[in-house]
Design a protein around this motif. Structure first.
Motif, PDB file in Angstrom:
ATOM      1  N   SER A 180      25.844  22.424 -39.685  1.00  0.00           N
ATOM      2  CA  SER A 180      24.523  22.562 -39.094  1.00  0.00           C
ATOM      3  C   SER A 180      23.546  23.027 -40.174  1.00  0.00           C
ATOM      4  O   SER A 180      23.590  22.512 -41.296  1.00  0.00           O
ATOM      5  CB  SER A 180      24.625  23.544 -37.935  1.00  0.00           C
ATOM      6  OG  SER A 180      23.430  23.639 -37.227  1.00  0.00           O
ATOM      7  N   THR A 181      22.712  23.995 -39.911  1.00  0.00           N
ATOM      8  CA  THR A 181      21.664  24.367 -40.862  1.00  0.00           C
ATOM      9  C   THR A 181      22.114  25.507 -41.778  1.00  0.00           C
ATOM     10  O   THR A 181      21.468  26.541 -41.903  1.00  0.00           O
ATOM     11  CB  THR A 181      20.384  24.747 -40.103  1.00  0.00           C
ATOM     12  OG1 THR A 181      20.705  25.630 -39.016  1.00  0.00           O
ATOM     13  CG2 THR A 181      19.702  23.515 -39.542  1.00  0.00           C
ATOM     14  N   LEU A 182      23.218  25.297 -42.476  1.00  0.00           N
ATOM     15  CA  LEU A 182      23.712  26.279 -43.428  1.00  0.00           C
ATOM     16  C   LEU A 182      22.931  26.182 -44.732  1.00  0.00           C
ATOM     17  O   LEU A 182      22.545  25.101 -45.171  1.00  0.00           O
ATOM     18  CB  LEU A 182      25.190  26.066 -43.711  1.00  0.00           C
ATOM     19  CG  LEU A 182      26.159  26.331 -42.548  1.00  0.00           C
ATOM     20  CD1 LEU A 182      27.574  25.928 -42.946  1.00  0.00           C
ATOM     21  CD2 LEU A 182      26.121  27.795 -42.138  1.00  0.00           C
ATOM     22  N   ASP A 188      23.594  30.530 -41.684  1.00  0.00           N
ATOM     23  CA  ASP A 188      22.819  29.542 -40.943  1.00  0.00           C
ATOM     24  C   ASP A 188      21.378  30.033 -40.867  1.00  0.00           C
ATOM     25  O   ASP A 188      21.100  31.074 -40.277  1.00  0.00           O
ATOM     26  CB  ASP A 188      23.414  29.375 -39.546  1.00  0.00           C
ATOM     27  CG  ASP A 188      22.841  28.174 -38.804  1.00  0.00           C
ATOM     28  OD1 ASP A 188      21.694  27.796 -39.098  1.00  0.00           O
ATOM     29  OD2 ASP A 188      23.542  27.625 -37.941  1.00  0.00           O
ATOM     30  N   PRO A 192      20.109  29.764 -36.724  1.00  0.00           N
ATOM     31  CA  PRO A 192      21.309  29.882 -35.903  1.00  0.00           C
ATOM     32  C   PRO A 192      21.065  29.540 -34.443  1.00  0.00           C
ATOM     33  O   PRO A 192      19.987  29.766 -33.901  1.00  0.00           O
ATOM     34  CB  PRO A 192      21.700  31.360 -36.065  1.00  0.00           C
ATOM     35  CG  PRO A 192      20.430  32.049 -36.423  1.00  0.00           C
ATOM     36  CD  PRO A 192      19.660  31.062 -37.243  1.00  0.00           C
ATOM     37  N   SER A 238      21.606  22.988 -33.311  1.00  0.00           N
ATOM     38  CA  SER A 238      22.326  21.920 -33.987  1.00  0.00           C
ATOM     39  C   SER A 238      21.310  21.045 -34.698  1.00  0.00           C
ATOM     40  O   SER A 238      20.336  20.605 -34.100  1.00  0.00           O
ATOM     41  CB  SER A 238      23.114  21.075 -32.983  1.00  0.00           C
ATOM     42  OG  SER A 238      23.712  19.974 -33.612  1.00  0.00           O
TER      43      SER A 238
END
Length: 211
Positions: free
Chosen positions: A15-17, A33, A36, A39
């Motif tokens: 995902s947005t890491l 993230d 957090p 998605s």
């Protein structure tokens, strides 16, 4: 991109890491993230002062991270990084984002589900207000070339945009199909590289007579 701390930042597709590579000691660290609970995919980054700006799907989510401060971001506590807002339907996937001379953020990309074309969105530095413009095609590149001027690139079209009045200055059709737009480090702000699938094209926008 390279941050003010000389480290290199990047992200994961899902995902947005956010990760950081330090070239001094050659260490790679996954920070966490940056958005957090959502998605999505991170599409673009820019620098604004001491902040790293991350722009992601869905709904054009924009967050700000200060690398010189401690990471403090969970689904219930988003301090650093912290959300700035959502660009909305017109720039659902922010392919490119940049910062103008006043700290406002500008992003381009395709529109959301069920909508054709794409657009340009502005996130105000002072108020986090979102304003957007719809285009019939999907722009994929945006660069700030002067305190009040943007260059916006689509597949076969370049636009000049006035950030003070949030309006179109001029546009020209391109004789080839582009995939990306970038500036040349150390050269005039008007000198750009337009990439195609098979070539790199250097273009001086001032000598083209449209500035």
């Amino acid at each position: 991109g390279v941050g003010r701390d000389k480290c290199i930042y990047g992200g994961a597709y899902q995902s947005t890491l956010l990760f950081r590579y330090n070239p001094k000691d050659k260490t790679l660290k996954v920070l966490g993230d940056h958005h957090p609970g959502w998605s999505g995919e991170t599409y673009s980054y820019t620098i604004r002062g001491d902040e790293l700006i991350c722009a992601s799907y869905t709904n054009g989510a924009v967050v700000a991270y200060k690398p010189l401060q401690n990471w403090d971001c969970t689904p219930t506590r988003e301090i650093n990084p912290h959300p700035l807002g959502f660009l909305g339907q017109q720039v659902y996937r922010p392919y490119e984002i940049c910062c103008d001379g006043k700290g406002n953020l500008w992003a381009v990309g395709p529109a959301g589900w069920g909508t054709s074309g794409g657009g340009l969105a502005r996130l105000s530095y002072l108020t986090n207000e979102i304003r957007s413009h719809s285009f019939t095609e999907v722009p994929h590149g945006v660069i700030s070339i002067a305190p009040t001027t943007l260059v916006i690139c689509s597949d076969t079209l370049i636009r000049w945009w006035d950030t003070e009045n949030d309006s179109l200055i001029a546009q020209i059709a391109l004789p080839f199909h582009t995939t990306s737009l970038c500036q040349i480090a150390g050269r005039s702000d008007s000198v750009m590289i337009l990439a195609t699938q098979n070539s790199l094209n250097t273009v001086d926008l001032y000598s083209a007579g449209h500035m």
